[in-house]
Design a protein around this motif. Sequence first.
Motif, PDB file in Angstrom:
ATOM      1  N   GLY A 169       2.689   4.385   6.315  1.00 29.49           N
ATOM      2  CA  GLY A 169       2.519   4.081   4.887  1.00 29.49           C
ATOM      3  C   GLY A 169       3.107   5.218   4.072  1.00 29.49           C
ATOM      4  N   ARG A 195      10.148  -0.607   6.904  1.00 29.55           N
ATOM      5  CA  ARG A 195      11.507  -0.710   7.478  1.00 29.55           C
ATOM      6  C   ARG A 195      11.655   0.113   8.750  1.00 29.55           C
ATOM      7  N   LEU A 199       8.035   0.700  15.387  1.00 31.50           N
ATOM      8  CA  LEU A 199       6.902   1.516  14.935  1.00 31.50           C
ATOM      9  C   LEU A 199       5.943   1.919  16.078  1.00 31.50           C
ATOM     10  N   ALA A 212      -2.266   4.061   6.717  1.00 35.78           N
ATOM     11  CA  ALA A 212      -2.391   3.757   5.282  1.00 35.78           C
ATOM     12  C   ALA A 212      -1.440   2.621   4.954  1.00 35.78           C
ATOM     13  N   LYS A 215      -3.087  -3.395   6.122  1.00 39.29           N
ATOM     14  CA  LYS A 215      -3.029  -4.608   6.948  1.00 39.29           C
ATOM     15  C   LYS A 215      -4.105  -4.484   8.027  1.00 39.29           C
ATOM     16  N   GLY A 234      -7.222   2.590   5.721  1.00 41.42           N
ATOM     17  CA  GLY A 234      -7.148   1.181   5.334  1.00 41.42           C
ATOM     18  C   GLY A 234      -8.512   0.605   5.006  1.00 41.42           C
ATOM     19  N   TYR A 235      -8.511  -0.281   4.038  1.00 40.97           N
ATOM     20  CA  TYR A 235      -9.750  -0.990   3.716  1.00 40.97           C
ATOM     21  C   TYR A 235      -9.353  -2.413   3.365  1.00 40.97           C
ATOM     22  N   ASN A 236      -9.621  -3.311   4.296  1.00 43.01           N
ATOM     23  CA  ASN A 236      -9.138  -4.679   4.154  1.00 43.01           C
ATOM     24  C   ASN A 236     -10.291  -5.657   4.141  1.00 43.01           C
ATOM     25  N   GLY A 263     -13.169   6.374   3.214  1.00 41.68           N
ATOM     26  CA  GLY A 263     -13.585   5.810   1.924  1.00 41.68           C
ATOM     27  C   GLY A 263     -14.522   6.711   1.119  1.00 41.68           C
TER      28      GLY A 263
HETATM   29  P1  NAP Z   1       0.459   0.222  -0.559  1.00 41.95           P
HETATM   30  O1  NAP Z   1       0.836   0.883  -1.817  1.00 41.95           O
HETATM   31  O2  NAP Z   1       0.498  -1.257  -0.434  1.00 41.95           O
HETATM   32  O3  NAP Z   1       1.359   0.854   0.603  1.00 41.95           O
HETATM   33  C1  NAP Z   1       1.340   0.335   1.898  1.00 41.95           C
HETATM   34  C2  NAP Z   1       2.338   1.070   2.748  1.00 41.95           C
HETATM   35  O4  NAP Z   1       2.327   0.461   4.041  1.00 41.95           O
HETATM   36  C3  NAP Z   1       3.772   0.983   2.206  1.00 41.95           C
HETATM   37  O5  NAP Z   1       4.394   2.245   2.295  1.00 41.95           O
HETATM   38  C4  NAP Z   1       4.431  -0.033   3.138  1.00 41.95           C
HETATM   39  O6  NAP Z   1       5.807   0.233   3.404  1.00 41.95           O
HETATM   40  C5  NAP Z   1       3.657   0.160   4.419  1.00 41.95           C
HETATM   41  N1  NAP Z   1       3.715  -1.058   5.228  1.00 41.95           N
HETATM   42  C6  NAP Z   1       3.426  -2.322   4.816  1.00 41.95           C
HETATM   43  N2  NAP Z   1       3.643  -3.184   5.828  1.00 41.95           N
HETATM   44  C7  NAP Z   1       4.077  -2.449   6.877  1.00 41.95           C
HETATM   45  C8  NAP Z   1       4.481  -2.753   8.194  1.00 41.95           C
HETATM   46  N3  NAP Z   1       4.480  -4.009   8.655  1.00 41.95           N
HETATM   47  N4  NAP Z   1       4.880  -1.753   8.996  1.00 41.95           N
HETATM   48  C9  NAP Z   1       4.876  -0.474   8.559  1.00 41.95           C
HETATM   49  N5  NAP Z   1       4.507  -0.112   7.316  1.00 41.95           N
HETATM   50  C10 NAP Z   1       4.112  -1.098   6.492  1.00 41.95           C
HETATM   51  O7  NAP Z   1      -1.029   0.622  -0.127  1.00 41.95           O
HETATM   52  P2  NAP Z   1      -1.884   1.967  -0.395  1.00 41.95           P
HETATM   53  O8  NAP Z   1      -2.362   1.974  -1.795  1.00 41.95           O
HETATM   54  O9  NAP Z   1      -1.171   3.148   0.138  1.00 41.95           O
HETATM   55  O10 NAP Z   1      -3.148   1.642   0.510  1.00 41.95           O
HETATM   56  C11 NAP Z   1      -3.059   1.481   1.907  1.00 41.95           C
HETATM   57  C12 NAP Z   1      -4.426   1.102   2.465  1.00 41.95           C
HETATM   58  O11 NAP Z   1      -5.360   2.117   2.133  1.00 41.95           O
HETATM   59  C13 NAP Z   1      -5.022  -0.188   1.860  1.00 41.95           C
HETATM   60  O12 NAP Z   1      -5.785  -0.831   2.863  1.00 41.95           O
HETATM   61  C14 NAP Z   1      -5.954   0.317   0.786  1.00 41.95           C
HETATM   62  O13 NAP Z   1      -7.025  -0.569   0.530  1.00 41.95           O
HETATM   63  C15 NAP Z   1      -6.457   1.581   1.404  1.00 41.95           C
HETATM   64  N6  NAP Z   1      -6.907   2.571   0.412  1.00 41.95           N
HETATM   65  C16 NAP Z   1      -8.107   3.125   0.636  1.00 41.95           C
HETATM   66  C17 NAP Z   1      -8.577   4.070  -0.244  1.00 41.95           C
HETATM   67  C18 NAP Z   1      -9.915   4.674   0.004  1.00 41.95           C
HETATM   68  O14 NAP Z   1     -10.537   5.198  -0.894  1.00 41.95           O
HETATM   69  N7  NAP Z   1     -10.370   4.632   1.228  1.00 41.95           N
HETATM   70  C19 NAP Z   1      -7.829   4.481  -1.342  1.00 41.95           C
HETATM   71  C20 NAP Z   1      -6.560   3.929  -1.518  1.00 41.95           C
HETATM   72  C21 NAP Z   1      -6.110   2.963  -0.622  1.00 41.95           C
HETATM   73  P3  NAP Z   1       6.977   0.127   2.278  1.00 41.95           P
HETATM   74  O15 NAP Z   1       6.824   1.382   1.450  1.00 41.95           O
HETATM   75  O16 NAP Z   1       8.217   0.092   3.057  1.00 41.95           O
HETATM   76  O17 NAP Z   1       6.667  -1.119   1.488  1.00 41.95           O
END
Ligand code: NAP
Length: 289
Positions: A169, A195, A199, A212, A215, A234-236, A263
């Motif tokens: 991520g 991309r 992986l 992060a 998914k 991750g939090y899904n 979290g």
């Molecule tokens: P985001 O902005 O959607 O970023 C997701 C990242 O994952 C992007 O860089 C994306 O790549 C990559 N990705 C998506 N599909 C993929 C795949 N098939 N293979 C490899 N990489 C892939 O999400 P985010 O805000 O960083 O959050 C990520 C997770 O953390 C979510 O589940 C969110 O709920 C959780 N989160 C938790 C907290 C907490 O307090 N615990 C806080 C924030 C977020 P690209 O850049 O190429 O699109």
Amino acid sequence: MTTATAQLMDGTALARRISEQTAALAAKITERTGAAPCLATVLVGEDPASVTYVRMKQNRCAKAGITSRHVELPASTTTEELVAALTELSEDPEISGILLQHPVPHHIDERAAFEAIAPGKDVDGVTMHSFAAMGFGLPGFVSCTPGGIMRLLEAYDVDLTGKHAVVVGRSAILGKPAGMLLLERNATVTYCHSRTVDLPSIVRQADVLVAAVGKAEFIRGEDIKPGAVVLDAGYNEGNVGDVHFESAAARASLITPVPGGVGPMTIAVLLEQTVQAAAAQAGLDLAEL
Ligand code: NAP
């Protein structure tokens, strides 16, 4: 045959300890200045998840002796209106820190909105100023989730020097800064994203893995290097992380549960940074309080 099981990294317990320290400092600041640290929370629209997150943050503030001022704006708010509201809070001496709950509605320029937050009040670590400070290894506010991940690694004595850290991520608030903070601690960092080719072969090399992605159970135990340290941000839906917990726990040495891992640490860092901001604004040295 016995299956090895990883030790849990208990984010709930660590967040509680940090929040107790934060509450003690907030009380001292209140005593010295006559005003409690105050976090402004800004919510645009009525997304139910965002409403819940903001409420959780306000409740946690109240428990730590931090007051909060909530600004609610309609979903139709323009970028200019949001920038104006954030500028006003940035200039308000009663406000210690500002949290803009995101994502904001699509028609808003989110970057422009974040940049309206004064660097000294950017307790959520979302501005370019904070990002640069993390990149340069200089003092400043960190993005809260990556900051929470680093605190977990410290609390569990994970030596990062020379370790291969793989961050899956690359978002500006999570993946990218997590990698920057790991690099600062002398890990060798690889970023993976949508991309990335093959992986799993990269994940298999990780001594430290930060997931992060957003998914559910995207990373499987069979790709975890035996003895790896696994931090699942991750939090899904269904309360599950980005890592398949049972299979990963059978191979990792340390792993964060979901929920109860990364979290709770995110909010703990947010509150801690709000108190740090309040102290700095009052000209108080936290170490001497
Ligand atoms: P985001 O902005 O959607 O970023 C997701 C990242 O994952 C992007 O860089 C994306 O790549 C990559 N990705 C998506 N599909 C993929 C795949 N098939 N293979 C490899 N990489 C892939 O999400 P985010 O805000 O960083 O959050 C990520 C997770 O953390 C979510 O589940 C969110 O709920 C959780 N989160 C938790 C907290 C907490 O307090 N615990 C806080 C924030 C977020 P690209 O850049 O190429 O699109």
